[in-house]
Scaffold this active site. Structure first.
Site, PDB file in Angstrom:
ATOM      1  N   ARG A 185       2.410   6.680  38.214  1.00 49.35           N
ATOM      2  CA  ARG A 185       3.859   6.728  38.509  1.00 49.35           C
ATOM      3  C   ARG A 185       4.449   8.157  38.659  1.00 49.35           C
ATOM      4  O   ARG A 185       5.380   8.287  39.465  1.00 49.35           O
ATOM      5  CB  ARG A 185       4.580   5.805  37.689  1.00 49.35           C
ATOM      6  CG  ARG A 185       5.956   5.650  38.004  1.00 49.35           C
ATOM      7  CD  ARG A 185       6.746   4.351  37.179  1.00 49.35           C
ATOM      8  NE  ARG A 185       8.132   4.302  37.013  1.00 49.35           N
ATOM      9  CZ  ARG A 185       8.885   3.676  37.972  1.00 49.35           C
ATOM     10  NH1 ARG A 185       8.296   2.928  39.095  1.00 49.35           N
ATOM     11  NH2 ARG A 185      10.025   3.674  37.810  1.00 49.35           N
ATOM     12  N   ILE A 242      13.031   4.636  43.531  1.00 48.62           N
ATOM     13  CA  ILE A 242      11.876   4.046  43.070  1.00 48.62           C
ATOM     14  C   ILE A 242      12.097   2.824  42.261  1.00 48.62           C
ATOM     15  O   ILE A 242      13.236   3.300  41.029  1.00 48.62           O
ATOM     16  CB  ILE A 242      10.824   5.247  42.602  1.00 48.62           C
ATOM     17  CG1 ILE A 242       9.540   4.348  41.825  1.00 48.62           C
ATOM     18  CG2 ILE A 242      11.617   5.851  41.429  1.00 48.62           C
ATOM     19  CD1 ILE A 242       8.681   5.509  41.691  1.00 48.62           C
ATOM     20  N   SER A 243      11.836   1.686  42.336  1.00 49.70           N
ATOM     21  CA  SER A 243      11.953   0.520  41.533  1.00 49.70           C
ATOM     22  C   SER A 243      11.649   0.828  40.207  1.00 49.70           C
ATOM     23  O   SER A 243      10.735   1.247  39.834  1.00 49.70           O
ATOM     24  CB  SER A 243      11.828  -0.637  41.993  1.00 49.70           C
ATOM     25  OG  SER A 243      12.114  -0.724  43.253  1.00 49.70           O
ATOM     26  N   GLN A 244      12.455  -0.185  39.121  1.00 47.79           N
ATOM     27  CA  GLN A 244      12.024  -0.250  37.739  1.00 47.79           C
ATOM     28  C   GLN A 244      10.513  -0.639  37.642  1.00 47.79           C
ATOM     29  O   GLN A 244      10.308  -1.565  38.376  1.00 47.79           O
ATOM     30  CB  GLN A 244      12.906  -1.031  37.115  1.00 47.79           C
ATOM     31  CG  GLN A 244      12.822  -1.566  35.724  1.00 47.79           C
ATOM     32  CD  GLN A 244      13.690  -2.386  35.387  1.00 47.79           C
ATOM     33  OE1 GLN A 244      14.499  -3.188  36.059  1.00 47.79           O
ATOM     34  NE2 GLN A 244      13.703  -3.195  34.277  1.00 47.79           N
ATOM     35  N   PRO A 245       9.761  -0.346  36.826  1.00 47.80           N
ATOM     36  CA  PRO A 245       8.209  -0.706  36.593  1.00 47.80           C
ATOM     37  C   PRO A 245       8.399  -2.257  36.592  1.00 47.80           C
ATOM     38  O   PRO A 245       7.439  -2.966  37.200  1.00 47.80           O
ATOM     39  CB  PRO A 245       7.954  -0.107  35.504  1.00 47.80           C
ATOM     40  CG  PRO A 245       8.602   1.070  35.383  1.00 47.80           C
ATOM     41  CD  PRO A 245       9.871   0.727  35.772  1.00 47.80           C
TER      42      PRO A 245
END
Ligand SMILES: C[S@@+](CC[C@H](N)C(=O)[O-])C[C@H]1O[C@@H](n2cnc3c(N)ncnc32)[C@H](O)[C@@H]1O
Length: 201
Positions: free
Chosen positions: A25, A51-54
């Site tokens: 990531r 970038i989205s939260q994991p």
């Protein structure tokens, strides 16, 4: 990240956990934010996008129930991270990004990391990718005021789509196509950047 944020929140699909463990990531995040790349929140990327939260990447990937033979469409390539996670599981991933600079950058990065089965193009994802359709699964990573009909049309029978829907307040919807009808299930409240392009006309 996987133990506390993903397994800790009841994501259990082995393929998803393996994919989340495999994708580096930090390489999808600009140098300035790299130290927080595995933290439990979204991060800014270029062009005022995110970038989205994991956890959100994991739950969206689990909900569409894909395997190596699934043909998957993503709308909103952004950094390319979600596309890489999908590419760890599926042998055919197609991703569309409306901002050409982001599409180019993500395509280059995915290529350098040997994600050869992930195909990125610049364009308005509202229209889907008719030349490649139909898809087993569609992941939309920008919030739409309503479900784009062209995407429903490009979903196979029994196909699954996850999409954040709403303006201001958004909910993540799981859509399943059955006998040419759609079944909608509300999953969780979410906050995504808005979908732009034709959907706003
Ligand atoms: C939350 S970000 C995507 C995060 C991305 N999936 C990742 O893993 O980094 C949403 C992205 O959707 C893109 N977008 C917005 N509207 C779009 C549209 N109509 N078609 C394709 N991409 C769109 C934005 O430019 C932005 O890059």
């Amino acid at each position: 990240m996987v133990e506390t944020q993903i397994i800790g929140r009841n994501i259990s699909d082995k393929n998803v956990l393996e994919a989340m463990r495999s994708v580096p990531r930090h390489l999808f995040v600009s140098k300035k934010y790299r130290s927080g790349a595995y933290a439990d929140h979204p991060l800014p990327i270029e062009q005022n996008q995110t970038i989205s939260q994991p956890y959100i990447v994991a739950i969206m990937t689990e909900l569409i129930q894909i395997d190596s033979s699934s043909k998957v469409l993503e709308i909103g390539t952004g950094s390319g991270y979600q596309a890489a996670v999908l590419g760890e599981i599926s042998d055919s991933v197609y991703s569309i990004e409306i901002i050409p600079e982001l599409a180019d950058r993500a395509a280059e990065l995915l290529d350098s990391l040997n994600y050869n089965t992930v195909h990125v193009k610049a364009g308005d994802g509202y229209k889907g990718w008719p030349e490649i359709a139909p898809f087993d699964a569609i992941v939309v990573t920008a919030a739409a005021p309503e479900i784009p009909q062209p995407l429903v049309d490009q979903l196979k029978e029994d196909g699954r789509m996850v999409i954040p829907v709403g303006e201001g307040y958004q909910e993540l919807l799981l859509i399943i196509k059955k006998n040419d009808e759609i079944i909608k299930k509300s999953i969780i409240p979410v906050r995504f950047v808005p979908m732009t392009g034709e959907i706003l006309k």
